[in-house]
Design a protein around this motif. Structure first.
Motif, short mmCIF file in Angstrom:
data_model
loop_
_atom_site.label_atom_id
_atom_site.label_comp_id
_atom_site.label_asym_id
_atom_site.label_seq_id
_atom_site.Cartn_x
_atom_site.Cartn_y
_atom_site.Cartn_z
N UNK A 184 1.11 -1.57 0.45
CA UNK A 184 0.16 -0.14 -0.21
C UNK A 184 0.74 1.05 -0.02
N UNK A 185 0.06 2.69 -0.06
CA UNK A 185 1.06 4.11 -0.42
C UNK A 185 1.42 4.07 1.05
N UNK A 186 -0.42 4.40 1.51
CA UNK A 186 -0.03 4.84 3.53
C UNK A 186 -0.87 3.78 4.02
N UNK B 216 -4.52 2.80 0.17
CA UNK B 216 -4.64 3.37 2.31
C UNK B 216 -4.56 1.90 2.29
N UNK B 217 -4.41 1.68 3.70
CA UNK B 217 -5.03 0.94 4.54
C UNK B 217 -4.35 0.66 5.79
N UNK C 9 -8.80 6.80 11.55
CA UNK C 9 -9.99 6.25 11.19
C UNK C 9 -9.76 7.53 9.83
N UNK C 10 -9.71 9.18 11.14
CA UNK C 10 -9.60 10.43 10.03
C UNK C 10 -7.98 10.51 8.87
N UNK C 11 -6.93 9.32 9.25
CA UNK C 11 -5.62 9.48 8.63
C UNK C 11 -5.87 8.79 7.14
N UNK C 12 -6.45 7.78 7.51
CA UNK C 12 -6.80 6.92 6.67
C UNK C 12 -8.05 7.08 5.09
N UNK D 196 -14.64 5.43 0.81
CA UNK D 196 -13.12 6.11 0.89
C UNK D 196 -12.33 5.16 -0.12
N UNK D 197 -12.83 4.13 0.40
CA UNK D 197 -11.76 3.20 -0.51
C UNK D 197 -10.95 2.82 -0.21
N UNK D 198 -10.99 2.70 1.81
CA UNK D 198 -9.42 2.28 2.38
C UNK D 198 -9.47 0.74 2.69
N UNK D 199 -8.74 -0.12 2.30
CA UNK D 199 -8.55 -1.16 2.37
C UNK D 199 -8.19 -1.50 4.03
#
Length: 424
Positions: free
Chosen positions: A19-21, A44-45, A31-34, A149-152
């Motif tokens: 992952x990137x981030x 983002x994961x 939560x907010x960071x991802x 948001x598409x977060x893994x």
């Protein structure tokens, strides 16, 4: 056998994802960071050790957002924190004063919101923009916010190691029932609350001993009798009828301070806090009006550990910087017990000294013990998480270390996303 050692054989650890981030810790900051990183276009994961998001904001039953204002009626935390409040409000799952009441010194209004747990500290008091909410609704809305948001999202994994190449983290290693696994990453955000990744990466930290809390909820309370009692104190109405929230704990409760990253100390505190908190319920049943037939709706699933280890980053924000402008400000917070006290949190207080792609967010950012009392709160954690995620995505986009991020560009992106920052 204590003090002896065993030697484990060398083993190959599968890399299960790239992952990137990579955000470690699924509390408010994580939560907010991802979400912020994903909305900036990064992969983002988010990895969380438990099976739900929110951390102390849900499993810790610290179900009060204290506070989104500066104590003078001005909102200073917005962005993703406000977005989650809006989602909860649409569900009828939170309570807060309307904007026209923020900053009002009206004693009747102050008392109304004090009974909801939204006014704390020493007077003279005014109405704060704070929010009481339902933790189970928070969990579901946090899931939706992250996934939309598409977060893994990966639950049930505990970070136990890192692999570094020079001054960068290349992999974080996790343990779970699936065994030992690694995730490759471009940048890492430590949102563990305990600065776990910073320690694993060899970064300097400060650590505190604490007296733990164990918040709990009661139900089946005679609300009219409880509200009319002149002795009413130490508990707050929840968003649901006949239910109360009990912020139980601190130094006068449990016998000794604990090391909050020592599992044996935590075991002692879990058992002792449950015993003593149940005794408090028994006391309320016998002495507090309205609680005669109350029952325990639930202990917090996690101890209320609000301070443990903090990163010592590029800059440590100290008490003397209260109300002082920081050119690299990326988040702002008021103080939940003080009126008019504002801290501008600089980017330097999120960035590690010796690991080029590591930032902290939430209660383990680089601040001193006194400033921590403001920056540990859930709205502030949302704000620093949003800044860390946005900054990490920007650094990867531009091919630089976190310390070299163009802060003006970062501030512009935060403002465009709805965060409140001083200035234009």
């Amino acid at each position: 056998m204590a003090g002896t050692f065993i030697v484990e054989p060398e083993r190959r650890v599968p890399v299960i994802a790239e992952t990137d981030v990579l955000v470690v810790g699924g509390g408010a900051a994580g939560i907010a960071a991802a979400v912020a990183a994903a909305r900036q276009g990064a992969r983002a994961m988010l990895v969380e050790r438990y099976g739900s998001l929110g951390g102390l904001a849900t499993n810790g039953l610290i179900i009060l957002l204290l506070t989104l204002d500066d104590g003078r009626g001005r909102q200073v935390v917005a962005g993703l924190c406000q977005e989650l409040v809006d989602r909860l409000a649409a569900r009828g799952a939170c309570l807060f004063p309307p904007r026209e009441e923020w900053g009002s010194p009206d004693p009747a209004l102050v008392e109304k919101y004090r009974r909801l747990g939204l006014v704390w500290g020493s007077g003279p008091h005014a109405v704060r923009y704070s929010v009481a909410y339902d933790p189970e609704e928070f969990k579901v809305e946090a899931d939706r916010l992250v996934l939309e948001a598409g977060v893994d999202l990966r639950f049930h994994r505990w970070a136990v190691g890192v692999r570094k190449d020079g001054g960068r983290v290349t992999h974080v290693i996790f343990e779970s029932k699936a065994g030992r696994e690694a995730v490759a990453c471009g940048a890492v955000i430590d949102a563990t609350g305990d600065a776990d990744i910073a320690v694993l990466a060899g970064e300097p930290v400060e650590q505190e001993l604490v007296h733990p809390w164990l918040w709990f909820r009661t139900a089946n309370v005679d609300e009219a009798a409880a509200e009319a009692s002149p002795q009413r104190s130490g508990y707050y109405r929840t968003v649901h009828p006949r239910g109360y929230l009990h912020p139980w704990g601190a130094a006068e409760r449990i016998g000794r301070a604990i090391d909050p990253v020592n599992p044996d100390d935590l075991t002692y505190a879990e058992v002792e806090c449950r015993r003593l908190a149940r005794a408090e319920l028994d006391r309320l049943r016998g002495k507090a009006a309205g609680f005669e037939r109350a029952w325990l709706a639930g202990f917090a699933a996690t101890l209320g550990i609000t301070e443990s280890r903090r990163l010592v980053g590029l800059h440590q924000l100290v008490r003397e910087e209260m109300d002082r402008h920081a050119d690299d400000v990326v988040a702002v917070t008021g103080h939940w017990t003080k009126y008019g006290a504002v801290y501008e949190i600089p980017w330097r207080s999120l960035v590690a000294q010796g690991t080029a792609n590591l930032a902290a967010a939430g209660r383990c950012i680089s601040v001193d013990h006194r400033v921590h009392h403001a920056t540990k709160e859930i709205p502030a954690c949302f704000a620093t998480g949003e800044a860390a995620g946005t900054g990490a995505a920007l650094a990867l986009e531009r091919g630089c270390g976190l310390a070299e991020v163009d802060v003006r560009a970062l501030q512009a992106r935060l403002r465009a996303a709805g965060a409140w920052l001083p200035g234009p």
